[in-house]
Enzyme design. Structure first.
Site, PDB file in Angstrom:
ATOM      1  N   HIS A 295      82.418  41.583  39.872  1.00 14.32           N
ATOM      2  CA  HIS A 295      81.662  42.835  39.660  1.00 14.32           C
ATOM      3  C   HIS A 295      82.641  44.021  39.644  1.00 14.32           C
ATOM      4  CE1 HIS A 295      78.748  45.973  40.589  1.00 14.32           C
ATOM      5  NE2 HIS A 295      77.778  45.140  40.882  1.00 14.32           N
TER       6      HIS A 295
ATOM      7  N   GLU B 277      81.424  43.634  34.245  1.00 19.24           N
ATOM      8  CA  GLU B 277      81.387  42.440  35.088  1.00 19.24           C
ATOM      9  C   GLU B 277      81.397  41.165  34.261  1.00 19.24           C
ATOM     10  OE1 GLU B 277      78.062  42.956  37.829  1.00 19.24           O
ATOM     11  OE2 GLU B 277      78.124  45.100  37.415  1.00 19.24           O
TER      12      GLU B 277
HETATM   13  C1  BG6 Z   1      74.903  45.372  39.316  1.00 23.10           C
HETATM   14  C2  BG6 Z   1      73.454  45.084  39.063  1.00 23.10           C
HETATM   15  O1  BG6 Z   1      75.650  44.283  38.943  1.00 23.10           O
HETATM   16  O2  BG6 Z   1      75.092  45.619  40.713  1.00 23.10           O
HETATM   17  C3  BG6 Z   1      72.634  46.279  39.530  1.00 23.10           C
HETATM   18  O3  BG6 Z   1      73.246  44.834  37.695  1.00 23.10           O
HETATM   19  C4  BG6 Z   1      72.930  46.592  40.986  1.00 23.10           C
HETATM   20  O4  BG6 Z   1      71.256  46.026  39.340  1.00 23.10           O
HETATM   21  C5  BG6 Z   1      74.434  46.779  41.135  1.00 23.10           C
HETATM   22  O5  BG6 Z   1      72.241  47.754  41.373  1.00 23.10           O
HETATM   23  C6  BG6 Z   1      74.885  47.110  42.555  1.00 23.10           C
HETATM   24  O6  BG6 Z   1      74.406  46.190  43.459  1.00 23.10           O
HETATM   25  P1  BG6 Z   1      74.666  46.367  45.005  1.00 23.10           P
HETATM   26  O7  BG6 Z   1      73.917  45.261  45.671  1.00 23.10           O
HETATM   27  O8  BG6 Z   1      76.138  46.264  45.213  1.00 23.10           O
HETATM   28  O9  BG6 Z   1      74.139  47.733  45.363  1.00 23.10           O
END
Ligand code: BG6
Length: 304
Positions: free
Chosen positions: A171, A274
């Site tokens: 990510h 990502e």
């Molecule tokens: C992204 C998702 O990969 O991660 C989003 O597509 C999400 O929907 C984002 O809000 C952040 O996620 P987190 O759990 O780290 O707040």
């Protein structure tokens, strides 16, 4: 929890691979440094926090309000989303994006490969108490290699007697001068599921400018993305292997503003690109087999 002195004794390599207790009461960080650049990874989450290539500045965005506390995921860097991406399909109460990013990883190996690039392998094992939420025997490795670019892989080993299915993602939060100065190329003519509209299927006609909240799963694409930043005068190229989904995310002011760990106005200086296996790109791993998801982050000269 291992401390950095023990890890330095066992795994450091000169000043090329070193460990430090950079944050109090928090697992150590490992730093790779060579004439090609440097990278820092936290043992908490197997979470890459920094990549500075030679002749450039920081490529990875980490929130100044990130919370370094066990139980919390670090906001920014490269969270490892595993063994599910997003919400758990069967139990919405389980942690979003799985448990790898809030687990303490171990160092399995450090070294200099045959091409003289330093690398580190961090591992997470099923034996350390995940049976209740993921009832399979597994090993998950994170391998980071510092070359002229950065190569980051997560390798899922199925050590069980039955197959299991995963969704996962690297990510990656990228650091931008300002979204206004940037354009993302590489996803033109690709269909995507728009998470902000209940996964409605849409079509990307052209390159992407971030001018509002965006949360999209681009489908059936293996293409690299080029993030062209005219102010930093660089292109960040994000490529990948064994991934047919690319997720693009920026929370923008309203959603970002509601997140306590998202620094104010931080959404102006970041975008997540990502490398993923999500939605229609789930991966079933048979017993004794492995799946490698790889991303490569590279800085190129801006060509206009
Ligand atoms: C992204 C998702 O990969 O991660 C989003 O597509 C999400 O929907 C984002 O809000 C952040 O996620 P987190 O759990 O780290 O707040």
């Amino acid at each position: 929890m291992s401390n950095s002195a023990e890890l330095n004794n066992k795994f450091s390599i000169g000043n090329i691979i070193t460990f430090s207790n950079a944050k109090p009461d928090y697992p150590p960080f490992v730093r790779l440094k060579s004439e090609k650049g440097e990278a820092t990874i936290s043992l908490y989450g197997g979470h890459l926090l920094s990549y500075i290539p030679l002749n450039s500045t920081e490529v990875i965005w980490v929130s100044e309000s990130a919370i370094y506390q066990t139980g919390k995921a670090i906001r920014g860097g490269i969270p490892v989303c595993w063994p599910w991406f997003g919400k758990n399909p069967d139990d919405k109460n389980l942690p979003q994006h799985g448990f790898a990013r809030t687990s303490i990883w171990k160092i399995s190996e450090t070294g200099i490969d045959t091409e003289k690039y330093p690398f580190v392998v961090l591992s997470l094992f099923s034996a350390t108490g995940f049976e209740n939420i993921w009832p399979y025997k597994f090993q998950l490795d994170l391998k980071v290699v510092l070359k002229e670019y950065l190569e980051v892989s997560i390798i899922t080993y199925n050590l069980d007697e039955k197959p299991f299915e995963i969704t996962n993602a690297l990510h990656t939060y990228l650091y931008l001068s300002h979204v206004e100065n940037c354009v993302i190329e590489g996803l033109e003519s690709v269909e995507y599921l728009d998470s902000l509209e209940n996964n409605k299927l849409k079509y990307e006609k052209s390159s992407i400018k971030i001018e509002m909240e965006i949360d999209r799963d681009y489908q059936n694409t293996q293409s690299p993305c080029l993030i062209k930043d005219s102010e930093f005068n660089r292109i960040i190229k994000v490529s990948k292997e064994n991934s047919n989904t690319t997720v693009v995310w920026n929370p923008w002011q309203d959603t970002g503003g509601r997140m306590v760990d998202f620094q104010e106005n931080g959404w102006n200086n970041m975008v997540c690109i990502e490398a993923a296996n999500t939605n229609t790109d789930k991966r079933e791993i048979p017993p004794g087999q492995k799946h490698i998801l790889k991303t490569r982050i590279e800085v190129l000269e801006f060509d206009n």
